[in-house]
Design an enzyme around this catalytic site. Structure first.
Site, PDB file in Angstrom:
ATOM      1  N   ASN A   1       0.845  -1.194   0.000  1.00  0.00           N
ATOM      2  CA  ASN A   1       0.000   0.000   0.000  1.00  0.00           C
ATOM      3  C   ASN A   1       0.891   1.258   0.000  1.00  0.00           C
ATOM      4  OD1 ASN A   1      -1.568   2.207   0.873  1.00  0.00           O
ATOM      5  ND2 ASN A   1      -3.112   0.806   1.694  1.00  0.00           N
TER       6      ASN A   1
ATOM      7  N   ASP B   1      -0.752  -3.451  10.010  1.00  0.00           N
ATOM      8  CA  ASP B   1      -2.097  -3.886   9.664  1.00  0.00           C
ATOM      9  C   ASP B   1      -3.064  -2.976  10.405  1.00  0.00           C
ATOM     10  OD1 ASP B   1      -3.320  -5.845   7.892  1.00  0.00           O
ATOM     11  OD2 ASP B   1      -4.478  -6.398   9.661  1.00  0.00           O
TER      12      ASP B   1
ATOM     13  N   TYR C   1     -10.531   5.192   4.264  1.00  0.00           N
ATOM     14  CA  TYR C   1     -11.712   5.754   4.918  1.00  0.00           C
ATOM     15  C   TYR C   1     -11.489   7.187   5.423  1.00  0.00           C
ATOM     16  CZ  TYR C   1     -13.220   0.846   4.971  1.00  0.00           C
ATOM     17  OH  TYR C   1     -13.583  -0.435   4.605  1.00  0.00           O
TER      18      TYR C   1
HETATM   19  P1  ITT Z   1      -0.988  -4.004   3.036  1.00  0.00           P
HETATM   20  O1  ITT Z   1      -1.660  -5.211   3.645  1.00  0.00           O
HETATM   21  O2  ITT Z   1      -0.219  -4.324   1.792  1.00  0.00           O
HETATM   22  O3  ITT Z   1      -0.170  -3.254   4.036  1.00  0.00           O
HETATM   23  P2  ITT Z   1      -3.727  -2.975   2.864  1.00  0.00           P
HETATM   24  O4  ITT Z   1      -4.323  -1.822   2.095  1.00  0.00           O
HETATM   25  O5  ITT Z   1      -4.325  -4.332   2.634  1.00  0.00           O
HETATM   26  O6  ITT Z   1      -2.135  -2.969   2.559  1.00  0.00           O
HETATM   27  P3  ITT Z   1      -4.580  -3.017   5.667  1.00  0.00           P
HETATM   28  O7  ITT Z   1      -5.149  -4.373   5.551  1.00  0.00           O
HETATM   29  O8  ITT Z   1      -3.740  -2.695   6.852  1.00  0.00           O
HETATM   30  O9  ITT Z   1      -3.718  -2.615   4.372  1.00  0.00           O
HETATM   31  O10 ITT Z   1      -5.670  -1.865   5.634  1.00  0.00           O
HETATM   32  C1  ITT Z   1      -7.010  -2.121   5.454  1.00  0.00           C
HETATM   33  C2  ITT Z   1      -7.722  -0.985   4.810  1.00  0.00           C
HETATM   34  O11 ITT Z   1      -8.005   0.002   5.817  1.00  0.00           O
HETATM   35  C3  ITT Z   1      -6.961  -0.213   3.725  1.00  0.00           C
HETATM   36  O12 ITT Z   1      -7.083  -0.825   2.473  1.00  0.00           O
HETATM   37  C4  ITT Z   1      -7.667   1.135   3.765  1.00  0.00           C
HETATM   38  O13 ITT Z   1      -8.877   1.093   3.050  1.00  0.00           O
HETATM   39  C5  ITT Z   1      -7.998   1.272   5.241  1.00  0.00           C
HETATM   40  N1  ITT Z   1      -6.985   2.077   5.934  1.00  0.00           N
HETATM   41  C6  ITT Z   1      -5.814   1.670   6.470  1.00  0.00           C
HETATM   42  N2  ITT Z   1      -5.156   2.701   7.025  1.00  0.00           N
HETATM   43  C7  ITT Z   1      -5.940   3.790   6.823  1.00  0.00           C
HETATM   44  C8  ITT Z   1      -5.826   5.150   7.145  1.00  0.00           C
HETATM   45  O14 ITT Z   1      -4.760   5.626   7.778  1.00  0.00           O
HETATM   46  N3  ITT Z   1      -6.810   5.975   6.775  1.00  0.00           N
HETATM   47  C9  ITT Z   1      -7.891   5.524   6.128  1.00  0.00           C
HETATM   48  N4  ITT Z   1      -8.080   4.260   5.778  1.00  0.00           N
HETATM   49  C10 ITT Z   1      -7.120   3.387   6.114  1.00  0.00           C
END
Ligand code: ITT
Length: 222
Positions: A12, A79, A173
């Protein structure tokens, strides 16, 4: 001091933009790379039911992949989940995969945000919390011996889900996450402003303290 390589185990790029500036001052001799910087294409399936479990899956996978390539390696994974009180803590660990989409495809940030707003239509209790677990896994030379370590730390921030999207910055979000202490959504903040108060920055700062402690050579007592 030996060169230490920190690899961010995430695909990400929005997270990388927030995390990198927070890691700049760990100490001298430390280089930070994302998977993208190293041109590594690895898909890690998040099969655990907790943020910590999934963060560890990511550090394990990247550590296994790179431990032969770098002598002093630290893998670092984040995560994150959005927990909405009125939805019993959902989407939580499933935040990236919240909106229903056709088999074999992944929801976009916009799909997930729209799904959340629809689910919360008419709900008065809008309380929510963002939670991040940062996992570390590494092997470094310390006091002339190999030293392996693993750890996990957490950061969170309280807020509320807005009725509509506000602001054009950030990701995920952010346009609907109202931060009580800042009186604005994360999407109305610059990265620097978000990094002063966010769930992620709180977890990353704890991880940096942990890393500094691990990387400091022990003083011999005579
Ligand atoms: P990696 O597993 O490759 O790190 P990911 O996008 O799958 O990337 P997560 O499972 O940690 O990461 O995140 C879940 C979702 O939560 C992510 O796709 C975003 O939509 C949301 N998210 C995470 N951090 C956020 C933030 O700081 N602000 C807003 N939304 C966020």
């Amino acid at each position: 001091m030996k060169q230490i390589t920190v690899v961010l185990a995430t695909n990400n790029r929005d997270k990388v933009k927030e995390i990198k500036p927070l890691l700049e001052d760990i100490g001298p001799g430390i280089e930070v790379f994302s998977l993208n910087d190293l041109e590594i294409d690895i898909e890690i399936e998040e099969t655990e039911e907790t943020l910590e479990g999934n963060a560890k899956l990511k550090t394990d996978a990247v550590f296994d992949l790179l431990s032969k390539r770098f002598d002093n390696l630290v893998t670092f994974a984040d995560d994150t989940g959005l927990e909405v009180t009125a939805l019993g803590g959902a989407p939580g660990v499933y935040s990236a995969r919240y909106a229903p989409v056709p088999e074999g495809t992944s929801p976009t940030y916009e799909d997930n945000v729209n799904h959340l707003l629809t689910k919360m239509n008419g709900m008065e209790d809008r309380k929510a919390c963002f939670r991040t677990v940062v996992a570390l896994k590494g092997r470094i030379e310390k006091n002339s011996k190999p030293h392996t370590f693993e750890s996990a730390v957490e950061g969170s921030v309280e807020g509320a889900i807005t009725l509509e999207k506000t602001g054009g910055n950030g990701f995920g979000y952010d346009p609907v996450f109202w931060v009580n202490s800042a009186r604005s959504t994360f999407a109305q903040m610059s990265i620097e402003e978000k990094n002063r108060i966010s769930h992620r920055s709180r977890a990353v700062r704890k991880a940096v303290e942990e890393l500094r402690r691990i990387l400091t050579p022990k003083l011999s007592v005579f």
